[in-house]
Scaffold this active site. Sequence first.
Site, PDB file in Angstrom:
ATOM      1  N   SER A 169      73.117  27.552  37.193  1.00  0.00           N
ATOM      2  CA  SER A 169      73.942  26.479  37.747  1.00  0.00           C
ATOM      3  C   SER A 169      73.140  25.192  37.863  1.00  0.00           C
ATOM      4  O   SER A 169      72.124  25.143  38.566  1.00  0.00           O
ATOM      5  CB  SER A 169      74.456  26.869  39.134  1.00  0.00           C
ATOM      6  OG  SER A 169      75.075  25.755  39.754  1.00  0.00           O
ATOM      7  N   HIS A 223      76.300  26.667  33.814  1.00  0.00           N
ATOM      8  CA  HIS A 223      77.366  26.554  34.808  1.00  0.00           C
ATOM      9  C   HIS A 223      77.359  25.148  35.411  1.00  0.00           C
ATOM     10  O   HIS A 223      76.341  24.691  35.937  1.00  0.00           O
ATOM     11  CB  HIS A 223      77.154  27.596  35.905  1.00  0.00           C
ATOM     12  CG  HIS A 223      78.318  27.748  36.840  1.00  0.00           C
ATOM     13  ND1 HIS A 223      79.437  28.484  36.521  1.00  0.00           N
ATOM     14  CD2 HIS A 223      78.532  27.249  38.075  1.00  0.00           C
ATOM     15  CE1 HIS A 223      80.291  28.440  37.535  1.00  0.00           C
ATOM     16  NE2 HIS A 223      79.769  27.700  38.486  1.00  0.00           N
ATOM     17  N   ASP A 233      79.119  22.734  38.125  1.00  0.00           N
ATOM     18  CA  ASP A 233      79.978  22.657  39.307  1.00  0.00           C
ATOM     19  C   ASP A 233      80.551  21.255  39.453  1.00  0.00           C
ATOM     20  O   ASP A 233      79.810  20.286  39.644  1.00  0.00           O
ATOM     21  CB  ASP A 233      79.178  23.017  40.564  1.00  0.00           C
ATOM     22  CG  ASP A 233      78.854  24.496  40.630  1.00  0.00           C
ATOM     23  OD1 ASP A 233      79.804  25.303  40.552  1.00  0.00           O
ATOM     24  OD2 ASP A 233      77.675  24.848  40.765  1.00  0.00           O
ATOM     25  N   MET A 288      82.841  18.965  41.759  1.00  0.00           N
ATOM     26  CA  MET A 288      83.381  18.893  43.119  1.00  0.00           C
ATOM     27  C   MET A 288      83.888  17.486  43.395  1.00  0.00           C
ATOM     28  O   MET A 288      83.261  16.500  42.999  1.00  0.00           O
ATOM     29  CB  MET A 288      82.317  19.267  44.143  1.00  0.00           C
ATOM     30  CG  MET A 288      81.641  20.602  43.892  1.00  0.00           C
ATOM     31  SD  MET A 288      80.469  20.999  45.195  1.00  0.00           S
ATOM     32  CE  MET A 288      79.517  22.303  44.423  1.00  0.00           C
ATOM     33  N   HIS A 299      83.157  24.852  36.426  1.00  0.00           N
ATOM     34  CA  HIS A 299      83.831  25.396  37.606  1.00  0.00           C
ATOM     35  C   HIS A 299      84.400  24.223  38.396  1.00  0.00           C
ATOM     36  O   HIS A 299      83.655  23.464  39.015  1.00  0.00           O
ATOM     37  CB  HIS A 299      82.823  26.197  38.429  1.00  0.00           C
ATOM     38  CG  HIS A 299      83.369  26.742  39.708  1.00  0.00           C
ATOM     39  ND1 HIS A 299      82.570  27.265  40.695  1.00  0.00           N
ATOM     40  CD2 HIS A 299      84.652  26.851  40.171  1.00  0.00           C
ATOM     41  CE1 HIS A 299      83.320  27.665  41.704  1.00  0.00           C
ATOM     42  NE2 HIS A 299      84.588  27.421  41.414  1.00  0.00           N
ATOM     43  N   MET A 329      85.971  22.708  41.341  1.00  0.00           N
ATOM     44  CA  MET A 329      86.290  22.818  42.766  1.00  0.00           C
ATOM     45  C   MET A 329      86.947  21.506  43.178  1.00  0.00           C
ATOM     46  O   MET A 329      86.367  20.693  43.897  1.00  0.00           O
ATOM     47  CB  MET A 329      85.017  23.105  43.558  1.00  0.00           C
ATOM     48  CG  MET A 329      84.509  24.522  43.360  1.00  0.00           C
ATOM     49  SD  MET A 329      82.844  24.785  43.985  1.00  0.00           S
ATOM     50  CE  MET A 329      81.896  24.341  42.522  1.00  0.00           C
ATOM     51  N   MET A 341      84.148  34.196  44.350  1.00  0.00           N
ATOM     52  CA  MET A 341      83.125  33.427  45.057  1.00  0.00           C
ATOM     53  C   MET A 341      82.466  34.311  46.120  1.00  0.00           C
ATOM     54  O   MET A 341      83.151  34.943  46.923  1.00  0.00           O
ATOM     55  CB  MET A 341      83.741  32.197  45.720  1.00  0.00           C
ATOM     56  CG  MET A 341      84.223  31.129  44.760  1.00  0.00           C
ATOM     57  SD  MET A 341      82.899  30.400  43.764  1.00  0.00           S
ATOM     58  CE  MET A 341      81.835  29.679  45.028  1.00  0.00           C
ATOM     59  N   GLY A 384      72.659  27.065  47.434  1.00  0.00           N
ATOM     60  CA  GLY A 384      71.639  27.551  48.353  1.00  0.00           C
ATOM     61  C   GLY A 384      72.151  28.350  49.530  1.00  0.00           C
ATOM     62  O   GLY A 384      71.396  28.636  50.462  1.00  0.00           O
ATOM     63  N   ASP A 437      79.608  34.064  41.946  1.00  0.00           N
ATOM     64  CA  ASP A 437      78.931  32.782  42.126  1.00  0.00           C
ATOM     65  C   ASP A 437      78.670  32.568  43.604  1.00  0.00           C
ATOM     66  O   ASP A 437      79.605  32.563  44.408  1.00  0.00           O
ATOM     67  CB  ASP A 437      79.833  31.660  41.582  1.00  0.00           C
ATOM     68  CG  ASP A 437      79.221  30.266  41.726  1.00  0.00           C
ATOM     69  OD1 ASP A 437      78.057  30.160  42.171  1.00  0.00           O
ATOM     70  OD2 ASP A 437      79.913  29.288  41.399  1.00  0.00           O
ATOM     71  N   SER A 482      69.487  28.324  42.535  1.00  0.00           N
ATOM     72  CA  SER A 482      68.094  28.217  42.969  1.00  0.00           C
ATOM     73  C   SER A 482      67.254  29.393  42.491  1.00  0.00           C
ATOM     74  O   SER A 482      66.042  29.269  42.318  1.00  0.00           O
ATOM     75  CB  SER A 482      68.023  28.097  44.501  1.00  0.00           C
ATOM     76  OG  SER A 482      68.779  29.123  45.122  1.00  0.00           O
TER      77      SER A 482
END
Length: 227
Positions: free
Chosen positions: A7, A30, A32, A34, A63, A65, A134, A142, A172, A195
Amino acid sequence: MAQINPSILSADFARLAEEAKAVEGADWLHVDVMDNHFVPNLTLGVPVVESLSRATDIPLDCHLMIEEPDRWAPQYVEAGAGSVTFHAEAAAAPVRLAREIRAKGARAAMALKPATPIEPYEDLLPELDMLLVMTVEPGFGGQAFLDIMLPKIRRTRELIARHGLELWLQVDGGVSAETIERCAEAGADVFVAGSAVYGTDDPAAAVRMLRHQADEATAAASWACRH
């Protein structure tokens, strides 16, 4: 074989092209997305995905969101995403959206927040290429892995098997060397790791190690033996 999707939420955003190269050998990258509405965080959008798709040969797993994925998701396919995940909680017409994503040439995936059960969406599964469970509340990287999601992963795998589907099951959130084996044993076969990959000195080696752990756990899992 398990798939590992690093990610970039955990990568250095000022060096995204280099960070993508650092995980060569990964199955997907991946991404993200948002919008600070569906989740309380703001990351990146279509222009960055477009640039990233030109900077790496690793396919992009986006992904979303975000609110109104029905409106925005097709644009991520056009920007170069090979897989686009929308949230069940945000989509107005999930079947229509999944079909539109597929029609544009990408894999269609649907994500469920931790509190969203899988059972109401059982009939939608044949419309999807991947289901994302999820294992943290979406919005921030994190976070600690939620063990209470393991039964949900098992139930989802059982539904996939019941319908005889070739559907990937992604997890994820908090996926690491300490948690990936439990996820694989429960039925996941695609793993997003942030991470646990980018927080190491050798991200590519971390990808290989996580894949090895997941493959070993899958080989011993009852669901894989039945499959």
